[in-house]
Design a protein around this motif. Sequence first.
Motif, PDB file in Angstrom:
ATOM      1  N   THR A 150      -5.313   1.702 -12.046  1.00  0.00           N
ATOM      2  CA  THR A 150      -5.493   2.451 -13.285  1.00  0.00           C
ATOM      3  C   THR A 150      -4.269   3.323 -13.528  1.00  0.00           C
ATOM      4  OG1 THR A 150      -7.832   2.579 -12.777  1.00  0.00           O
ATOM      5  CG2 THR A 150      -7.053   4.031 -14.509  1.00  0.00           C
ATOM      6  N   GLY A 151      -3.800   3.365 -14.749  1.00  0.00           N
ATOM      7  CA  GLY A 151      -2.670   4.230 -15.078  1.00  0.00           C
ATOM      8  C   GLY A 151      -2.324   4.107 -16.543  1.00  0.00           C
ATOM      9  N   THR A 152      -1.385   4.934 -16.987  1.00  0.00           N
ATOM     10  CA  THR A 152      -0.916   4.843 -18.362  1.00  0.00           C
ATOM     11  C   THR A 152      -0.134   3.537 -18.504  1.00  0.00           C
ATOM     12  OG1 THR A 152       1.175   5.910 -17.888  1.00  0.00           O
ATOM     13  CG2 THR A 152      -0.647   7.357 -18.481  1.00  0.00           C
ATOM     14  N   PRO A 153       0.033   3.050 -19.716  1.00  0.00           N
ATOM     15  CA  PRO A 153       0.773   1.786 -19.886  1.00  0.00           C
ATOM     16  C   PRO A 153       2.142   1.828 -19.215  1.00  0.00           C
ATOM     17  CG  PRO A 153      -0.268   2.422 -21.958  1.00  0.00           C
ATOM     18  CD  PRO A 153      -0.519   3.547 -21.003  1.00  0.00           C
ATOM     19  N   MET A 154       2.828   2.977 -19.281  1.00  0.00           N
ATOM     20  CA  MET A 154       4.154   3.076 -18.674  1.00  0.00           C
ATOM     21  C   MET A 154       4.067   2.975 -17.150  1.00  0.00           C
ATOM     22  SD  MET A 154       6.582   5.751 -20.619  1.00  0.00           S
ATOM     23  CE  MET A 154       8.314   5.917 -20.171  1.00  0.00           C
ATOM     24  N   VAL A 155       3.026   3.580 -16.589  1.00  0.00           N
ATOM     25  CA  VAL A 155       2.844   3.528 -15.138  1.00  0.00           C
ATOM     26  C   VAL A 155       2.503   2.104 -14.700  1.00  0.00           C
ATOM     27  CG1 VAL A 155       1.340   4.273 -13.239  1.00  0.00           C
ATOM     28  CG2 VAL A 155       2.293   5.954 -14.819  1.00  0.00           C
ATOM     29  N   ILE A 156       1.636   1.449 -15.457  1.00  0.00           N
ATOM     30  CA  ILE A 156       1.268   0.068 -15.125  1.00  0.00           C
ATOM     31  C   ILE A 156       2.516  -0.812 -15.130  1.00  0.00           C
ATOM     32  CG2 ILE A 156      -0.055  -1.956 -15.876  1.00  0.00           C
ATOM     33  CD1 ILE A 156      -2.047   0.073 -15.102  1.00  0.00           C
ATOM     34  N   GLU A 157       3.376  -0.609 -16.117  1.00  0.00           N
ATOM     35  CA  GLU A 157       4.612  -1.387 -16.198  1.00  0.00           C
ATOM     36  C   GLU A 157       5.486  -1.109 -14.964  1.00  0.00           C
ATOM     37  OE1 GLU A 157       6.678  -0.883 -19.943  1.00  0.00           O
ATOM     38  OE2 GLU A 157       8.479  -1.833 -19.114  1.00  0.00           O
ATOM     39  N   GLN A 158       5.578   0.172 -14.600  1.00  0.00           N
ATOM     40  CA  GLN A 158       6.324   0.561 -13.405  1.00  0.00           C
ATOM     41  C   GLN A 158       5.779  -0.137 -12.171  1.00  0.00           C
ATOM     42  OE1 GLN A 158       8.837   2.671 -11.856  1.00  0.00           O
ATOM     43  NE2 GLN A 158       9.576   1.952 -13.810  1.00  0.00           N
ATOM     44  N   ILE A 159       4.462  -0.113 -12.016  1.00  0.00           N
ATOM     45  CA  ILE A 159       3.832  -0.703 -10.831  1.00  0.00           C
ATOM     46  C   ILE A 159       4.241  -2.171 -10.706  1.00  0.00           C
ATOM     47  CG2 ILE A 159       1.614  -1.402  -9.828  1.00  0.00           C
ATOM     48  CD1 ILE A 159       0.406   1.158 -11.008  1.00  0.00           C
ATOM     49  N   LYS A 160       4.189  -2.873 -11.838  1.00  0.00           N
ATOM     50  CA  LYS A 160       4.524  -4.297 -11.790  1.00  0.00           C
ATOM     51  C   LYS A 160       5.986  -4.507 -11.379  1.00  0.00           C
ATOM     52  CE  LYS A 160       2.475  -4.901 -15.891  1.00  0.00           C
ATOM     53  NZ  LYS A 160       2.193  -5.581 -17.152  1.00  0.00           N
ATOM     54  N   HIS A 161       6.879  -3.701 -11.969  1.00  0.00           N
ATOM     55  CA  HIS A 161       8.299  -3.838 -11.619  1.00  0.00           C
ATOM     56  C   HIS A 161       8.562  -3.437 -10.178  1.00  0.00           C
ATOM     57  CE1 HIS A 161       9.517  -5.088 -15.489  1.00  0.00           C
ATOM     58  NE2 HIS A 161       9.349  -3.936 -16.097  1.00  0.00           N
ATOM     59  N   ILE A 206       0.836  -1.199   0.000  1.00  0.00           N
ATOM     60  CA  ILE A 206       0.000   0.000   0.000  1.00  0.00           C
ATOM     61  C   ILE A 206       0.876   1.256   0.000  1.00  0.00           C
ATOM     62  CG2 ILE A 206      -1.688   1.311   1.331  1.00  0.00           C
ATOM     63  CD1 ILE A 206      -2.809  -1.372   2.268  1.00  0.00           C
ATOM     64  N   GLY A 207       1.956   1.206   0.795  1.00  0.00           N
ATOM     65  CA  GLY A 207       2.877   2.341   0.860  1.00  0.00           C
ATOM     66  C   GLY A 207       3.500   2.634  -0.489  1.00  0.00           C
ATOM     67  N   LEU A 208       3.782   1.586  -1.246  1.00  0.00           N
ATOM     68  CA  LEU A 208       4.331   1.778  -2.588  1.00  0.00           C
ATOM     69  C   LEU A 208       3.346   2.572  -3.446  1.00  0.00           C
ATOM     70  CD1 LEU A 208       6.363   1.004  -4.901  1.00  0.00           C
ATOM     71  CD2 LEU A 208       4.864  -0.912  -5.339  1.00  0.00           C
ATOM     72  N   PHE A 209       2.082   2.186  -3.368  1.00  0.00           N
ATOM     73  CA  PHE A 209       1.070   2.856  -4.192  1.00  0.00           C
ATOM     74  C   PHE A 209       0.896   4.312  -3.773  1.00  0.00           C
ATOM     75  CE2 PHE A 209      -1.044   0.005  -7.203  1.00  0.00           C
ATOM     76  CZ  PHE A 209      -0.369  -1.165  -6.932  1.00  0.00           C
ATOM     77  N   SER A 210       0.792   4.554  -2.466  1.00  0.00           N
ATOM     78  CA  SER A 210       0.591   5.945  -2.038  1.00  0.00           C
ATOM     79  C   SER A 210       1.856   6.761  -2.256  1.00  0.00           C
ATOM     80  CB  SER A 210       0.137   6.003  -0.578  1.00  0.00           C
ATOM     81  OG  SER A 210       1.148   5.485   0.259  1.00  0.00           O
ATOM     82  N   GLY A 211       3.021   6.159  -1.955  1.00  0.00           N
ATOM     83  CA  GLY A 211       4.270   6.894  -2.068  1.00  0.00           C
ATOM     84  C   GLY A 211       4.608   7.292  -3.491  1.00  0.00           C
ATOM     85  N   ARG A 212       4.241   6.459  -4.457  1.00  0.00           N
ATOM     86  CA  ARG A 212       4.582   6.771  -5.829  1.00  0.00           C
ATOM     87  C   ARG A 212       3.394   7.306  -6.615  1.00  0.00           C
ATOM     88  NH1 ARG A 212       9.755   4.999  -7.514  1.00  0.00           N
ATOM     89  NH2 ARG A 212      10.764   3.808  -5.882  1.00  0.00           N
ATOM     90  N   GLY A 213       2.314   7.550  -5.913  1.00  0.00           N
ATOM     91  CA  GLY A 213       1.169   8.187  -6.553  1.00  0.00           C
ATOM     92  C   GLY A 213       0.409   7.294  -7.517  1.00  0.00           C
ATOM     93  N   TYR A 214       0.426   5.980  -7.283  1.00  0.00           N
ATOM     94  CA  TYR A 214      -0.359   5.081  -8.123  1.00  0.00           C
ATOM     95  C   TYR A 214      -1.769   4.967  -7.552  1.00  0.00           C
ATOM     96  CZ  TYR A 214       4.402   3.492  -9.325  1.00  0.00           C
ATOM     97  OH  TYR A 214       5.714   3.418  -9.689  1.00  0.00           O
ATOM     98  N   ASN A 215      -2.693   4.548  -8.411  1.00  0.00           N
ATOM     99  CA  ASN A 215      -4.084   4.402  -7.965  1.00  0.00           C
ATOM    100  C   ASN A 215      -4.365   2.979  -7.500  1.00  0.00           C
ATOM    101  OD1 ASN A 215      -4.917   7.058  -8.883  1.00  0.00           O
ATOM    102  ND2 ASN A 215      -4.582   6.219 -10.930  1.00  0.00           N
ATOM    103  N   ILE A 216      -5.183   2.856  -6.470  1.00  0.00           N
ATOM    104  CA  ILE A 216      -5.748   1.544  -6.126  1.00  0.00           C
ATOM    105  C   ILE A 216      -7.251   1.657  -6.303  1.00  0.00           C
ATOM    106  CG2 ILE A 216      -6.124  -0.178  -4.339  1.00  0.00           C
ATOM    107  CD1 ILE A 216      -3.557   0.625  -3.008  1.00  0.00           C
ATOM    108  N   ASP A 217      -7.797   0.926  -7.270  1.00  0.00           N
ATOM    109  CA  ASP A 217      -9.249   0.924  -7.438  1.00  0.00           C
ATOM    110  C   ASP A 217      -9.867  -0.108  -6.512  1.00  0.00           C
ATOM    111  OD1 ASP A 217      -8.730   2.745  -9.361  1.00  0.00           O
ATOM    112  OD2 ASP A 217      -9.059   1.409 -11.069  1.00  0.00           O
TER     113      ASP A 217
END
Lengths: 591, 184
Positions: B73-84, B41-52
């Motif tokens: 939800t995010g741009t393809p580049m952000v989604i790729e980042q989230i996974k990595h 969760i901290g990763l998502f909030s810290g890097r500004g990713y969305n959790i639906d």
Amino acid sequence: MTDQSNDPNQMTGAAMIVRALIDHGVQHIFGYPGGAVLPIYDEIFQQSEVEHILVRHEQGAGHAAEGYARSTGKPGVVLVTSGPGATNMVTPLTDALMDSIPLVCITGQVPTHLIGNDAFQECDTVGITRPCTKHNWLVRDVNDLAKVLHEAFYVASSGRPGPVVVDVPKDVQFAVGTYHPPRKDDVHVSYTPRVKGDATQIRKAVALLASAKRPVIYSGGGVINSGPEASKLLRELVEVTGFPITSTLMGLGAYPASGKNWLGMLGMHGTYEANMTMHGCDVMLCVGARFDDRITGRTDAFSPGSKKIHIDIDPSSINKNIRVDVPIIGDVGNVLGDLLQVFKAEAKKPDIKTWWQEIATWRARNSLAYKKSNDVILPQYAIQKLFEATRGHDTYITTEVGQHQMWAAQFFGFEEPHRWMTSGGLGTMGYGLPAALGVQVAHPDSLVIDIAGDASVQMTMQEMSTAVQFELPIKIFILNNQYMGMVRQWQQLLHGNRLSHSYSEALPDFVKLADAFGCVGIQAIKPSDLDGALKEMIKVKRPVLFDCRVAALENCFPMIPSGKAHNEMLLPVEATDEATAAAFAGGKALV
Amino acid sequence: MNQPANQPASAYFLEERHDPNETHTLSVLVQNEPGVLARVIGLFSGRGYNIDSLTVSETENQKHLSRITIVTTGTPMVIEQIKHQLDRMIPVYRVVDMTITGRSIERELAMVKVSGRGDSRVEALRLADAFRARVIDATTESFVFEITGNSSKISQFIDLMRPLGLVEVSRTGVAAIGRGPEGM
């Protein structure tokens, strides 16, 4: 150590910590005692294998450990107490995370039954440090401690290196349990950093390199982290391909500054030739760098015509800021070895003579030029003089953050890796002085110099006291312009010359301050003072505060103005007031 | 959002990219240890990713493995980042993008409380039947329905209940699993 029974592996948690340090070959730790780590300090007192360096502030311990790590390639170790001890470590931990420096930080914690109780000097250390560490642990059972400590060392120093925190409650330090030496199953099965690059990708990369007409190699801190072998391979690659090479701030020294293919540093305050080469290239080989925003300038105008190859050990660095064509996940040294082998077997040196001719015209612009003076010391001149004076010495350089840092990167030539310690990612003012301590501890006979600014150096000045106590003859070379120079530069360029709080109206007398600390104070005011003063600084085998009074209003050029691309640099000769105003007018932004 | 009044002079590049957003469902297999959910969760909030949506529970008791399903939800580049970024966390075993594999089933469970009398009560019951929702609690003036399905079916059901006396909803978030014989 205190044996609790006949089994030599039965010991207290505190003893385990010291034992683990010894088992991991740790010779020095940096720390500051306090209530929640007293049992560990008691163990340290009763042995002589690990030397403890007592700092004056926990932040100093952290940066010292960073300097130690960066100059040796071994993890730096820090021991601090709970609460404020841990929170004071947050800056160095974040700094180490951004710059991929291996740190093992052991923090004391209040006894387990008091956790969550708002006990004296309690803080949620693992909660606070979770986003600024590669991983962290709270050890609640003494029988988990050995495993966690061994894993901590492994995680910190393998893969993309980084800081880790092991939080040990005081009752766990007192409790007796079973220790075991490091073994394989100490580490999470889920943690498997990839070291070897994919062969197909490497082949693709070689094909691109071999067909390049306008290539460039852009290397970074990953080459340094990968170890001396990686730097050797990088040099060989440059030799074999004949390609021009530039580097990030963190990567300086991997390729020698005296090398004939060296373009100088790239990025915001990089050389014109490095940035133009990046902008105009057709094939870019990025080796252990991460396309940071200080490097790329405007991302949508970054090296628009090139195919990009990116070698990085961290998959999350790939395609983060810039889309690349051939990503290769793996350790830089390992991948470079494979890549070289394939290149030598299957490709030959492409003819890039015309590209070098073009680069020569950019070089001829002499982007690092500055106006010399006989009356005042120009900061660039001071660093050139320092560089000359230290030739032939076994020299390590650290810096603080600001104009002086950029000038150091531009004007000090680094020939070897691990010689340059600076805070790149986080940009921590106050990094350089304690980092110099750490470097000097690791290299007691070397010449260790912190190129500092008058503002930065005051942030961790208290550590001079540590230098005196441990007889660490660090040299603090302060480029004193009485300003927060980089802040002022931006206020001049972007905020209508309103110099809001960037002038230090009351600076200490650094020479007297040196005297108060019990170290040596030296001052240079005129250019003609410099040679003699520098000689004296190098000769004296004690810590030195060198007050180098420099031209107050000198600014750092060349630079990529706000929101501009690599090919829109502002050069020093062109940086008249009008040109600067025009370049920055309505600029959208990027320091 | 934070649109400055005029072109500012800033320390950073302010132009945002405007690639279209995509919604992806990620299955993340993690070591079940203290703080692991906080890390994610901290990763998502810290890097500004969305959790639906986020669901988590231990799935393999013996190996202490938990499975986290995240809809983001995010741009393809952000989604790729989230996974990595997820994948490089020490206690994370595997990250699978269920949306990219295209062979996954997603289900969510909701409990929906509706109160009313007379016609609306009858209508609610009839709709529930059509949606294969089960009555798991009933009083003379209320029902609690249990409904399982993909998120859009549940949202649709909730929307239909709204004019019929919807009181409250409790949703589990999405759980996903791949089709076919292989595990993740």
